[in-house]
Every structure is written in structure tokens, then in C-alpha cells.
Design a protein around this motif. Sequence first.
Motif, PDB file in Angstrom:
ATOM      1  N   ILE A 119      -0.191  -4.360 -13.172  1.00 46.89           N
ATOM      2  CA  ILE A 119      -1.028  -3.601 -14.099  1.00 46.89           C
ATOM      3  C   ILE A 119      -0.309  -2.340 -14.586  1.00 46.89           C
ATOM      4  O   ILE A 119      -0.327  -2.011 -15.778  1.00 46.89           O
ATOM      5  CB  ILE A 119      -2.376  -3.245 -13.450  1.00 46.89           C
ATOM      6  CG1 ILE A 119      -3.228  -4.511 -13.275  1.00 46.89           C
ATOM      7  CG2 ILE A 119      -3.123  -2.209 -14.275  1.00 46.89           C
ATOM      8  CD1 ILE A 119      -4.556  -4.276 -12.601  1.00 46.89           C
ATOM      9  N   ALA A 120       0.342  -1.622 -13.658  1.00 48.72           N
ATOM     10  CA  ALA A 120       1.062  -0.404 -14.050  1.00 48.72           C
ATOM     11  C   ALA A 120       2.173  -0.733 -15.039  1.00 48.72           C
ATOM     12  O   ALA A 120       2.410   0.006 -16.004  1.00 48.72           O
ATOM     13  CB  ALA A 120       1.629   0.289 -12.814  1.00 48.72           C
ATOM     14  N   TRP A 121       2.850  -1.849 -14.832  1.00 47.26           N
ATOM     15  CA  TRP A 121       3.890  -2.280 -15.766  1.00 47.26           C
ATOM     16  C   TRP A 121       3.299  -2.575 -17.141  1.00 47.26           C
ATOM     17  O   TRP A 121       3.829  -2.131 -18.166  1.00 47.26           O
ATOM     18  CB  TRP A 121       4.605  -3.507 -15.201  1.00 47.26           C
ATOM     19  CG  TRP A 121       5.611  -4.118 -16.142  1.00 47.26           C
ATOM     20  CD1 TRP A 121       5.389  -5.092 -17.073  1.00 47.26           C
ATOM     21  CD2 TRP A 121       6.997  -3.785 -16.248  1.00 47.26           C
ATOM     22  NE1 TRP A 121       6.545  -5.394 -17.748  1.00 47.26           N
ATOM     23  CE2 TRP A 121       7.556  -4.606 -17.267  1.00 47.26           C
ATOM     24  CE3 TRP A 121       7.831  -2.880 -15.588  1.00 47.26           C
ATOM     25  CZ2 TRP A 121       8.896  -4.550 -17.619  1.00 47.26           C
ATOM     26  CZ3 TRP A 121       9.169  -2.828 -15.949  1.00 47.26           C
ATOM     27  CH2 TRP A 121       9.686  -3.650 -16.948  1.00 47.26           C
ATOM     28  N   HIS A 134       1.337   8.768 -11.725  1.00 44.56           N
ATOM     29  CA  HIS A 134       1.023   7.481 -11.100  1.00 44.56           C
ATOM     30  C   HIS A 134       0.933   7.640  -9.579  1.00 44.56           C
ATOM     31  O   HIS A 134       1.415   8.617  -9.005  1.00 44.56           O
ATOM     32  CB  HIS A 134       2.090   6.442 -11.429  1.00 44.56           C
ATOM     33  CG  HIS A 134       2.128   6.058 -12.873  1.00 44.56           C
ATOM     34  ND1 HIS A 134       2.876   6.758 -13.803  1.00 44.56           N
ATOM     35  CD2 HIS A 134       1.513   5.058 -13.546  1.00 44.56           C
ATOM     36  CE1 HIS A 134       2.725   6.195 -14.989  1.00 44.56           C
ATOM     37  NE2 HIS A 134       1.904   5.174 -14.873  1.00 44.56           N
ATOM     38  N   SER A 135       0.329   6.658  -8.937  1.00 41.81           N
ATOM     39  CA  SER A 135       0.259   6.632  -7.475  1.00 41.81           C
ATOM     40  C   SER A 135       1.449   5.866  -6.922  1.00 41.81           C
ATOM     41  O   SER A 135       1.906   4.881  -7.503  1.00 41.81           O
ATOM     42  CB  SER A 135      -1.045   5.976  -7.012  1.00 41.81           C
ATOM     43  OG  SER A 135      -1.158   4.651  -7.516  1.00 41.81           O
ATOM     44  N   VAL A 166       0.371   7.910  -1.643  1.00 39.39           N
ATOM     45  CA  VAL A 166      -0.651   7.181  -0.889  1.00 39.39           C
ATOM     46  C   VAL A 166      -0.028   6.710   0.422  1.00 39.39           C
ATOM     47  O   VAL A 166       0.906   5.905   0.427  1.00 39.39           O
ATOM     48  CB  VAL A 166      -1.178   5.971  -1.686  1.00 39.39           C
ATOM     49  CG1 VAL A 166      -2.253   5.246  -0.882  1.00 39.39           C
ATOM     50  CG2 VAL A 166      -1.708   6.424  -3.039  1.00 39.39           C
ATOM     51  N   GLN A 167      -0.549   7.215   1.545  1.00 40.04           N
ATOM     52  CA  GLN A 167       0.009   6.867   2.848  1.00 40.04           C
ATOM     53  C   GLN A 167      -0.571   5.534   3.332  1.00 40.04           C
ATOM     54  O   GLN A 167      -1.776   5.399   3.499  1.00 40.04           O
ATOM     55  CB  GLN A 167      -0.296   7.965   3.863  1.00 40.04           C
ATOM     56  CG  GLN A 167       0.283   9.322   3.475  1.00 40.04           C
ATOM     57  CD  GLN A 167       0.041  10.368   4.536  1.00 40.04           C
ATOM     58  OE1 GLN A 167       0.680  10.355   5.590  1.00 40.04           O
ATOM     59  NE2 GLN A 167      -0.879  11.284   4.271  1.00 40.04           N
ATOM     60  N   THR A 183      -2.011   0.417  -5.655  1.00 40.00           N
ATOM     61  CA  THR A 183      -1.171   1.552  -6.043  1.00 40.00           C
ATOM     62  C   THR A 183      -0.349   1.134  -7.265  1.00 40.00           C
ATOM     63  O   THR A 183      -0.088  -0.050  -7.482  1.00 40.00           O
ATOM     64  CB  THR A 183      -0.202   1.987  -4.917  1.00 40.00           C
ATOM     65  OG1 THR A 183       0.667   0.899  -4.579  1.00 40.00           O
ATOM     66  CG2 THR A 183      -0.972   2.428  -3.683  1.00 40.00           C
ATOM     67  N   ASP A 184       0.044   2.117  -8.055  1.00 39.93           N
ATOM     68  CA  ASP A 184       0.825   1.822  -9.255  1.00 39.93           C
ATOM     69  C   ASP A 184       2.254   1.419  -8.922  1.00 39.93           C
ATOM     70  O   ASP A 184       2.857   0.623  -9.650  1.00 39.93           O
ATOM     71  CB  ASP A 184       0.854   3.040 -10.176  1.00 39.93           C
ATOM     72  CG  ASP A 184      -0.518   3.423 -10.695  1.00 39.93           C
ATOM     73  OD1 ASP A 184      -1.354   2.512 -10.863  1.00 39.93           O
ATOM     74  OD2 ASP A 184      -0.751   4.623 -10.919  1.00 39.93           O
ATOM     75  N   ALA A 185       2.781   1.997  -7.845  1.00 44.36           N
ATOM     76  CA  ALA A 185       4.199   1.771  -7.539  1.00 44.36           C
ATOM     77  C   ALA A 185       4.458   1.975  -6.053  1.00 44.36           C
ATOM     78  O   ALA A 185       3.597   2.468  -5.310  1.00 44.36           O
ATOM     79  CB  ALA A 185       5.072   2.723  -8.356  1.00 44.36           C
ATOM     80  N   THR A 186       5.639   1.601  -5.634  1.00 44.97           N
ATOM     81  CA  THR A 186       6.092   1.848  -4.271  1.00 44.97           C
ATOM     82  C   THR A 186       7.608   1.723  -4.255  1.00 44.97           C
ATOM     83  O   THR A 186       8.251   1.500  -5.286  1.00 44.97           O
ATOM     84  CB  THR A 186       5.442   0.871  -3.265  1.00 44.97           C
ATOM     85  OG1 THR A 186       5.727   1.306  -1.935  1.00 44.97           O
ATOM     86  CG2 THR A 186       5.970  -0.538  -3.432  1.00 44.97           C
TER      87      THR A 186
END
Length: 348
Positions: A119-121, A134-135, A166-167, A183-186
Motif C-alpha cells: 500500500i505504501a508503495w 511514514h511508519s 513502531v517497535q 507499517t509503511d516500511a521496515t
Amino acid sequence: MRWCCALMLWLCLCLAPLHTQAKSDELNIAAIPFPSSAPLFLAKELGYYAEENLEVTFQFFDAAQPIAIAVANRQAEIGATAFTAGFYNLAAKDTLRVIAAQSREEPGYRFLAYVASTIAWQQGLRRPEELPGHSLGITQIGSSFHLMAGLLAEEKGFDIDEIELVQLERVSRMVEAIRRNDTDATILPFAQARRLENEGSARILGWVSDETPYQLGGIFTSRHMAEQERDTLQRFLRAYQRAAQDYAEAFHDSGEGAPSQKEKDLTALLRNYIEAPPNVIREGASYIDPQGRLDVASIYRQVEWYKEEGLVDPEADPSVFLDLSFVEGHYNVPEELQQGSRGDKAEH
């Protein structure tokens, strides 16, 4: 009969010390089953530990901090993982000694990836520098993933507070958070990042090695081991360095062509520890110095960054826990360590 009995007794007495001397020293190594620890696994599979009269077992974890705790509490003799704020706080209390390098983020080596959810992409997140707003899923505040985000912020000129951290405690939860678009990314190792991309759950934005090269992790032990079991550690490091050299010959600069026979053979051995197809292990091979040499200046910079974030004791001093005497030729060694007893063998 008496002569035979006496002879048998004499033989037993003579051979008993030989049996005692042949007993292997046991080492428990705490690590994460990632390619960044490949030489540890290869040294066992290739028999290098056995040749050094070492009997090695592994204790596996899903995050870096428990490894540092296990070694500090002497539940494991050796640890290998990424450096974290928790590690540096423990080490600053004079409980740990860093004796060699593990993996290093080096340009051209694709180990850790910035990953965006589907979704973030679709909503326009395309590059690592676009993470503000972003998260970002990480294991915890003070983790190596937190540091990577901080180094990226410095490099690209934005404030890390512009990213919602976000932990999620464990890498496996970071994977699931992206898969569920929580989350948007990692930031993930190559194998996990490529798996998500292949299943259509994520897109790779870039590589930590290309954006912010740095000394990702190290090989460390307890102060007790460094001071009292030096011979054991030297034998361990000889085995580790042999395996690291094999790894470098097989995986460094392997290119896009067909893998060599050595690369195939070592990949097959690594699959006993790393859950990934052979091509993924090859493509995601991280840079590991063949001699286990550290980029010492990078460690100093990491400690300073964590201090600036209020996550490491302001009095923490890397010279307390860096023992550079086990491996020669470390990179970018500060003057204080070149002159100190632990850095006598280090080279600038």
C-alpha cells in the motif's frame, strides 16, 4: 600373569594423560541464523573448530539484545550480532569485549534492505529518503534498525522524529507487519525482503550498504573469557578467520555469472542454518572481512549517536570494551587505542 597385569597398569597410567589432553574445549556461540554470521557456521561444517580442539554448539535468537545479555551473563562464551544501544550499555559496564568483526555494510553488498509495504508503495513511497511521514517497523528503540534509520536521517538531512518508529520486538513480527500493511516500511535482511517482494507483499526501496555503510556487528565475549581464556579465543578466531576467508573467496564479488563450485558447496552447508533458497543466499551475501577486522571509527560514531539520542550512558567509552589485540590490522583506529594495551597490535 603378574607381568601382564603390571604392563596393563603401566599402559593405562601412560595413556590416561593423553586422553585428558585430547578432550575438546566446549564453546557455546549465541547468534542469529543470518548470512552475516556465515563464517561461524562454515567453521563448524568444514571442521575448522574440531581442528582447533573446540567443540562448538549454537544458541539461536531472533533479536540482537538477548545475545549480548547471554554473553554478559556467561550463558554463552561467544556472541555475534549487530551492535545496539543495549549492547553498548552492557559493554560500558566492563562486562563484554569486542574481539573481531562480524558483518559490515559495504557498498555493492545487498544484505539489509529498506522495504515498503504494498500500500505504501502504491501511495508513492519509492526511495529510502522518502521515509519521513511514514511508519517504520523496527525491533525496538535502541536497536540496530533504529540506528540505521538514524544514520539515514543524518545522511539525507531530515530529523529521525519525522519517521514514526513502531517497535515490534522481533524480525519475524516486522515481516508480518509489512505483509499485513500494518507499517509503511521496515528494514529486513535480503532473504526476508526478497520473499515478501516475490509474494507481492512488499517492494524493496534500496540497500543500507549503499546509503549508509557502517560496521554492522562484531564478535564478542565476556571480560572473563578475554582475560582468562585467551588461548581458547585465539583458537576460535583462527577457525573463524579460515572460514571467513573461504566465505570471501566464494561470495565476495561473485558477480552475476554462474556460481563457482566453491560457492555452491558453501551455500549447501549454509542452508543447514539459513532458511533460504541457494540463489537468495548468494544474492544476499553480506560483506564480511576475511580477517575479522573492525572499522573502529564506525563503532565510536555509533556510540556517539546513541548518546545523542539519550540511549547510551554519556560516560560510555569504546576503549573500555574494544580488545583489538586478537586480530591485526583493524581499520580507522583512534590514537588512544593505538597507544593502549588493547590496541598495541592494531594498525591505523
